[in-house]
Design a protein around this motif. Structure first.
Motif, PDB file in Angstrom:
ATOM      1  N   PRO A 139       9.173  -1.438  -7.680  1.00  0.00           N
ATOM      2  CA  PRO A 139       9.744  -1.474  -6.389  1.00  0.00           C
ATOM      3  C   PRO A 139      11.024  -0.455  -6.498  1.00  0.00           C
ATOM      4  N   GLY A 140      11.437   0.294  -5.549  1.00  0.00           N
ATOM      5  CA  GLY A 140      12.463   1.153  -5.235  1.00  0.00           C
ATOM      6  C   GLY A 140      13.981   0.254  -5.035  1.00  0.00           C
ATOM      7  N   SER A 141      14.992   0.914  -4.981  1.00  0.00           N
ATOM      8  CA  SER A 141      16.156   0.348  -4.573  1.00  0.00           C
ATOM      9  C   SER A 141      17.021   0.868  -3.576  1.00  0.00           C
ATOM     10  N   ASP A 163       0.740  -1.219  -0.037  1.00  0.00           N
ATOM     11  CA  ASP A 163      -0.060   0.113   0.007  1.00  0.00           C
ATOM     12  C   ASP A 163       0.734   1.260   0.229  1.00  0.00           C
ATOM     13  N   ARG A 164       0.824   2.115  -1.045  1.00  0.00           N
ATOM     14  CA  ARG A 164       1.625   3.576  -1.070  1.00  0.00           C
ATOM     15  C   ARG A 164       1.175   4.301  -0.023  1.00  0.00           C
ATOM     16  N   ASN A 206       4.098   1.134   2.615  1.00  0.00           N
ATOM     17  CA  ASN A 206       5.038   1.704   1.638  1.00  0.00           C
ATOM     18  C   ASN A 206       6.117   1.216   1.440  1.00  0.00           C
ATOM     19  N   CYS A 207       6.381  -0.110   1.725  1.00  0.00           N
ATOM     20  CA  CYS A 207       7.735  -0.935   1.599  1.00  0.00           C
ATOM     21  C   CYS A 207       8.291  -0.782   0.224  1.00  0.00           C
ATOM     22  N   LEU A 208       7.473  -0.895  -0.791  1.00  0.00           N
ATOM     23  CA  LEU A 208       7.998  -0.725  -2.117  1.00  0.00           C
ATOM     24  C   LEU A 208       8.615   0.606  -2.663  1.00  0.00           C
ATOM     25  N   THR A 209       8.523   1.347  -1.955  1.00  0.00           N
ATOM     26  CA  THR A 209       9.104   2.685  -2.198  1.00  0.00           C
ATOM     27  C   THR A 209      10.441   2.599  -2.310  1.00  0.00           C
ATOM     28  N   CYS A 210      11.156   1.619  -1.329  1.00  0.00           N
ATOM     29  CA  CYS A 210      12.600   1.267  -1.315  1.00  0.00           C
ATOM     30  C   CYS A 210      13.144   0.110  -1.315  1.00  0.00           C
ATOM     31  N   HIS A 211      12.098  -0.852  -1.146  1.00  0.00           N
ATOM     32  CA  HIS A 211      12.517  -2.291  -1.518  1.00  0.00           C
ATOM     33  C   HIS A 211      11.701  -3.058  -2.472  1.00  0.00           C
ATOM     34  N   GLU A 212      12.652  -3.861  -3.115  1.00  0.00           N
ATOM     35  CA  GLU A 212      12.254  -4.897  -4.000  1.00  0.00           C
ATOM     36  C   GLU A 212      11.328  -6.045  -3.299  1.00  0.00           C
TER      37      GLU A 212
END
Length: 113
Positions: A54-56, A36-37, A41-47
């Motif tokens: 995803p973020g990196s 959930d953004r 919001n974990c996908l903002t920084c993590h694959e």
């Protein structure tokens, strides 16, 4: 026809089965929160496997049970600055971004990766 009750059998789930069912439902809720953004919001920084765009900035989230136990994952989500003062990860618990129940559900999910 005999019923389970007539045979004296319990229809209640065993504690192990109840715990597994709870973890599965918690993991599903945790995945929703993690993806959930506006909330986890974990996908903002993590694959994360199954996540879009995803973020990196942070590490790829995989094989976490081999590296962290439940208490460590909970502590990281609550306030990673305790472990790593230079982190950019938000202190989700300390800043009340996520409730204890939401953090627990995300930990359930992370333990499936």
């Amino acid at each position: 026809m005999r019923t389970a009750l007539a045979l004296g059998l319990s229809l209640a789930m065993s504690p192990v089965a109840m715990s597994a069912a709870h973890a599965q439902s918690g993991a599903a809720e945790g995945q929703k929160l993690a993806f959930d953004r506006g909330k986890g919001n974990c996908l903002t920084c993590h694959e994360i496997k199954g996540g879009d765009l995803p973020g990196s900035i942070g590490p790829k989230l995989e094989n976490l049970t081999g590296r962290y136990d439940r208490a460590e994952l909970t502590a990281i989500l609550n306030d990673e600055t305790v472990r790593n003062p230079l982190t950019v990860m938000p202190p989700f618990g300390r800043n009340r971004i996520l409730t204890e129940q939401e953090i627990s559900a995300i930990v359930d999910f992370l333990q499936t990766l």
